[in-house]
Design a protein around this motif. Sequence first.
Motif, PDB file in Angstrom:
ATOM      1  N   TRP A  61       0.888 105.997 -31.362  1.00  0.00           N
ATOM      2  CA  TRP A  61      -0.018 106.946 -32.035  1.00  0.00           C
ATOM      3  C   TRP A  61      -0.566 107.732 -30.942  1.00  0.00           C
ATOM      4  CZ3 TRP A  61       0.064 101.777 -33.398  1.00  0.00           C
ATOM      5  CH2 TRP A  61       0.223 101.455 -34.693  1.00  0.00           C
ATOM      6  N   THR A  62      -1.016 109.000 -31.364  1.00  0.00           N
ATOM      7  CA  THR A  62      -1.759 109.871 -30.476  1.00  0.00           C
ATOM      8  C   THR A  62      -2.937 110.621 -31.463  1.00  0.00           C
ATOM      9  OG1 THR A  62      -0.472 112.032 -30.745  1.00  0.00           O
ATOM     10  CG2 THR A  62       0.120 110.468 -28.963  1.00  0.00           C
ATOM     11  N   GLY A  63      -4.012 110.798 -30.643  1.00  0.00           N
ATOM     12  CA  GLY A  63      -5.079 111.383 -31.468  1.00  0.00           C
ATOM     13  C   GLY A  63      -5.786 112.310 -30.361  1.00  0.00           C
ATOM     14  N   GLY A  64      -6.573 113.214 -30.835  1.00  0.00           N
ATOM     15  CA  GLY A  64      -7.780 113.932 -29.985  1.00  0.00           C
ATOM     16  C   GLY A  64      -6.707 114.958 -29.265  1.00  0.00           C
ATOM     17  N   GLY A  65      -7.597 115.502 -28.231  1.00  0.00           N
ATOM     18  CA  GLY A  65      -6.886 116.477 -27.109  1.00  0.00           C
ATOM     19  C   GLY A  65      -6.773 117.927 -27.964  1.00  0.00           C
ATOM     20  N   LEU A  66      -6.132 118.500 -27.209  1.00  0.00           N
ATOM     21  CA  LEU A  66      -5.888 119.873 -27.808  1.00  0.00           C
ATOM     22  C   LEU A  66      -4.519 120.144 -28.510  1.00  0.00           C
ATOM     23  CD1 LEU A  66      -6.657 122.008 -24.373  1.00  0.00           C
ATOM     24  CD2 LEU A  66      -8.180 121.481 -26.367  1.00  0.00           C
ATOM     25  N   PRO A  67      -4.262 120.722 -29.382  1.00  0.00           N
ATOM     26  CA  PRO A  67      -3.023 121.183 -30.203  1.00  0.00           C
ATOM     27  C   PRO A  67      -2.189 121.606 -29.156  1.00  0.00           C
ATOM     28  CG  PRO A  67      -5.054 122.299 -31.513  1.00  0.00           C
ATOM     29  CD  PRO A  67      -5.405 121.880 -30.159  1.00  0.00           C
ATOM     30  N   ALA A  68      -1.083 120.842 -29.237  1.00  0.00           N
ATOM     31  CA  ALA A  68       0.066 121.134 -28.334  1.00  0.00           C
ATOM     32  C   ALA A  68       1.503 120.941 -28.624  1.00  0.00           C
ATOM     33  CB  ALA A  68      -0.287 119.965 -27.065  1.00  0.00           C
ATOM     34  N   TRP A  69       2.449 121.441 -27.773  1.00  0.00           N
ATOM     35  CA  TRP A  69       3.919 121.614 -28.192  1.00  0.00           C
ATOM     36  C   TRP A  69       4.491 120.232 -27.151  1.00  0.00           C
ATOM     37  CZ3 TRP A  69       7.528 122.784 -24.445  1.00  0.00           C
ATOM     38  CH2 TRP A  69       8.658 122.986 -24.845  1.00  0.00           C
ATOM     39  N   GLY A  70       5.587 119.779 -27.502  1.00  0.00           N
ATOM     40  CA  GLY A  70       6.234 118.843 -26.595  1.00  0.00           C
ATOM     41  C   GLY A  70       6.993 117.856 -27.504  1.00  0.00           C
ATOM     42  N   SER A  71       6.883 116.616 -26.730  1.00  0.00           N
ATOM     43  CA  SER A  71       7.517 115.483 -27.526  1.00  0.00           C
ATOM     44  C   SER A  71       6.922 114.155 -27.247  1.00  0.00           C
ATOM     45  CB  SER A  71       9.094 115.330 -27.028  1.00  0.00           C
ATOM     46  OG  SER A  71       9.316 115.401 -25.799  1.00  0.00           O
ATOM     47  N   CYS A 111      10.018  94.687 -24.331  1.00  0.00           N
ATOM     48  CA  CYS A 111       9.085  95.574 -23.737  1.00  0.00           C
ATOM     49  C   CYS A 111       9.135  97.123 -24.608  1.00  0.00           C
ATOM     50  CB  CYS A 111       9.197  95.881 -22.262  1.00  0.00           C
ATOM     51  SG  CYS A 111       8.760  94.670 -21.220  1.00  0.00           S
ATOM     52  N   ALA A 112       8.175  97.614 -24.850  1.00  0.00           N
ATOM     53  CA  ALA A 112       8.163  98.976 -25.326  1.00  0.00           C
ATOM     54  C   ALA A 112       7.810 100.003 -24.341  1.00  0.00           C
ATOM     55  CB  ALA A 112       7.135  99.259 -26.445  1.00  0.00           C
ATOM     56  N   PHE A 113       8.476 101.085 -23.984  1.00  0.00           N
ATOM     57  CA  PHE A 113       8.514 101.994 -22.986  1.00  0.00           C
ATOM     58  C   PHE A 113       8.045 103.005 -23.695  1.00  0.00           C
ATOM     59  CE2 PHE A 113      10.014 105.732 -20.627  1.00  0.00           C
ATOM     60  CZ  PHE A 113       9.067 105.704 -19.593  1.00  0.00           C
ATOM     61  N   TRP A 114       6.909 103.735 -23.410  1.00  0.00           N
ATOM     62  CA  TRP A 114       6.426 105.117 -24.168  1.00  0.00           C
ATOM     63  C   TRP A 114       6.282 106.281 -23.106  1.00  0.00           C
ATOM     64  CZ3 TRP A 114       1.774 106.963 -22.595  1.00  0.00           C
ATOM     65  CH2 TRP A 114       0.872 106.512 -21.790  1.00  0.00           C
ATOM     66  N   ALA A 115       6.480 107.177 -23.638  1.00  0.00           N
ATOM     67  CA  ALA A 115       6.087 108.490 -22.871  1.00  0.00           C
ATOM     68  C   ALA A 115       5.897 109.667 -23.878  1.00  0.00           C
ATOM     69  CB  ALA A 115       7.564 109.078 -22.274  1.00  0.00           C
ATOM     70  N   VAL A 116       4.859 110.218 -23.165  1.00  0.00           N
ATOM     71  CA  VAL A 116       4.190 111.619 -23.922  1.00  0.00           C
ATOM     72  C   VAL A 116       4.204 112.761 -22.818  1.00  0.00           C
ATOM     73  CG1 VAL A 116       2.086 112.596 -24.685  1.00  0.00           C
ATOM     74  CG2 VAL A 116       2.522 109.995 -25.027  1.00  0.00           C
ATOM     75  N   PHE A 117       4.874 113.714 -23.558  1.00  0.00           N
ATOM     76  CA  PHE A 117       4.796 114.971 -22.854  1.00  0.00           C
ATOM     77  C   PHE A 117       4.435 116.341 -23.655  1.00  0.00           C
ATOM     78  CE2 PHE A 117       6.392 119.072 -21.390  1.00  0.00           C
ATOM     79  CZ  PHE A 117       5.878 119.273 -19.810  1.00  0.00           C
ATOM     80  N   LEU A 118       3.156 116.837 -23.715  1.00  0.00           N
ATOM     81  CA  LEU A 118       2.758 117.856 -24.669  1.00  0.00           C
ATOM     82  C   LEU A 118       2.020 118.840 -24.009  1.00  0.00           C
ATOM     83  CD1 LEU A 118       1.157 115.262 -27.146  1.00  0.00           C
ATOM     84  CD2 LEU A 118       3.395 116.609 -27.484  1.00  0.00           C
ATOM     85  N   SER A 119       2.263 120.028 -24.287  1.00  0.00           N
ATOM     86  CA  SER A 119       1.557 121.141 -23.665  1.00  0.00           C
ATOM     87  C   SER A 119       0.757 122.091 -24.527  1.00  0.00           C
ATOM     88  CB  SER A 119       2.470 121.856 -22.662  1.00  0.00           C
ATOM     89  OG  SER A 119       1.801 123.232 -22.403  1.00  0.00           O
ATOM     90  N   PRO A 120      -0.422 122.595 -24.274  1.00  0.00           N
ATOM     91  CA  PRO A 120      -1.256 123.453 -25.269  1.00  0.00           C
ATOM     92  C   PRO A 120      -0.657 124.906 -24.850  1.00  0.00           C
ATOM     93  CG  PRO A 120      -2.650 122.238 -24.040  1.00  0.00           C
ATOM     94  CD  PRO A 120      -1.176 121.880 -23.410  1.00  0.00           C
ATOM     95  N   ASP A 121      -0.054 124.978 -23.788  1.00  0.00           N
ATOM     96  CA  ASP A 121       0.707 126.380 -23.169  1.00  0.00           C
ATOM     97  C   ASP A 121       2.288 126.246 -23.443  1.00  0.00           C
ATOM     98  OD1 ASP A 121      -2.029 126.688 -22.417  1.00  0.00           O
ATOM     99  OD2 ASP A 121      -1.719 125.730 -20.494  1.00  0.00           O
ATOM    100  N   PRO A 122       2.646 126.135 -24.466  1.00  0.00           N
ATOM    101  CA  PRO A 122       4.377 126.069 -24.355  1.00  0.00           C
ATOM    102  C   PRO A 122       5.128 127.300 -23.711  1.00  0.00           C
ATOM    103  CG  PRO A 122       3.457 126.469 -26.575  1.00  0.00           C
ATOM    104  CD  PRO A 122       2.379 126.223 -25.675  1.00  0.00           C
ATOM    105  N   TRP A 123       4.515 128.529 -23.919  1.00  0.00           N
ATOM    106  CA  TRP A 123       5.256 129.697 -23.241  1.00  0.00           C
ATOM    107  C   TRP A 123       4.722 129.675 -21.762  1.00  0.00           C
ATOM    108  CZ3 TRP A 123       8.385 130.140 -26.896  1.00  0.00           C
ATOM    109  CH2 TRP A 123       8.129 130.010 -28.236  1.00  0.00           C
ATOM    110  N   ARG A 124       4.356 129.000 -21.421  1.00  0.00           N
ATOM    111  CA  ARG A 124       4.126 129.031 -19.718  1.00  0.00           C
ATOM    112  C   ARG A 124       4.858 127.997 -19.131  1.00  0.00           C
ATOM    113  NH1 ARG A 124      -2.080 129.401 -18.455  1.00  0.00           N
ATOM    114  NH2 ARG A 124      -0.761 129.824 -16.462  1.00  0.00           N
ATOM    115  N   MET A 125       5.336 127.016 -19.683  1.00  0.00           N
ATOM    116  CA  MET A 125       5.913 125.922 -18.915  1.00  0.00           C
ATOM    117  C   MET A 125       6.760 126.103 -17.785  1.00  0.00           C
ATOM    118  SD  MET A 125       4.477 123.563 -20.441  1.00  0.00           S
ATOM    119  CE  MET A 125       5.169 122.264 -19.315  1.00  0.00           C
TER     120      MET A 125
END
Length: 144
Positions: A61-71, A111-125
């Motif tokens: 689960w994720t929560g908070g932070g800025l609205p963002a794009w990614g996976s 084990c559970a391996f987790w990864a988060v990659f999100l950006s509030p600046d999707p057009w500047r990646m």
Amino acid sequence: MFPSGSNAGCDPPVARWEGAVPLSVFQGPGLPLAPAQGDPEPLGVRVYLYRSGQQVWARLWTGGGLPAWGSLGLVLEGARGESLAVATQPVEEGARPAPVSVRAESREPVCAFWAVFLSPDPWRMEDVGARVYQGSGRVCEEER
């Protein structure tokens, strides 16, 4: 979401990780991420690993932070590091990420391996200075 016959909402997880992924700034390929300026809200991350007999499952689960794009991604790994199950969740621009769940069967500890990659600046990646929430980790049963 969870295997039938189990009630993950009532059963405690066998392992868990809860923490924050800070907002960072992409400085260019091969360079480390830099802390974002100001006081941006970090992204809260929770990863729980459950077991009932041979059934194992994990949830991110994720929560908070800025609205963002990614996976978001979640992988159940067997005792020898093999992938038992994989789930990814794309996140559209400005949307809040939905939880990610993955399940498998294993008699051995996992084990559970987790990864988060999100950006509030999707057009500047491709640009230096794009902001990102980038984090990963591993949550394992005690025997592993």
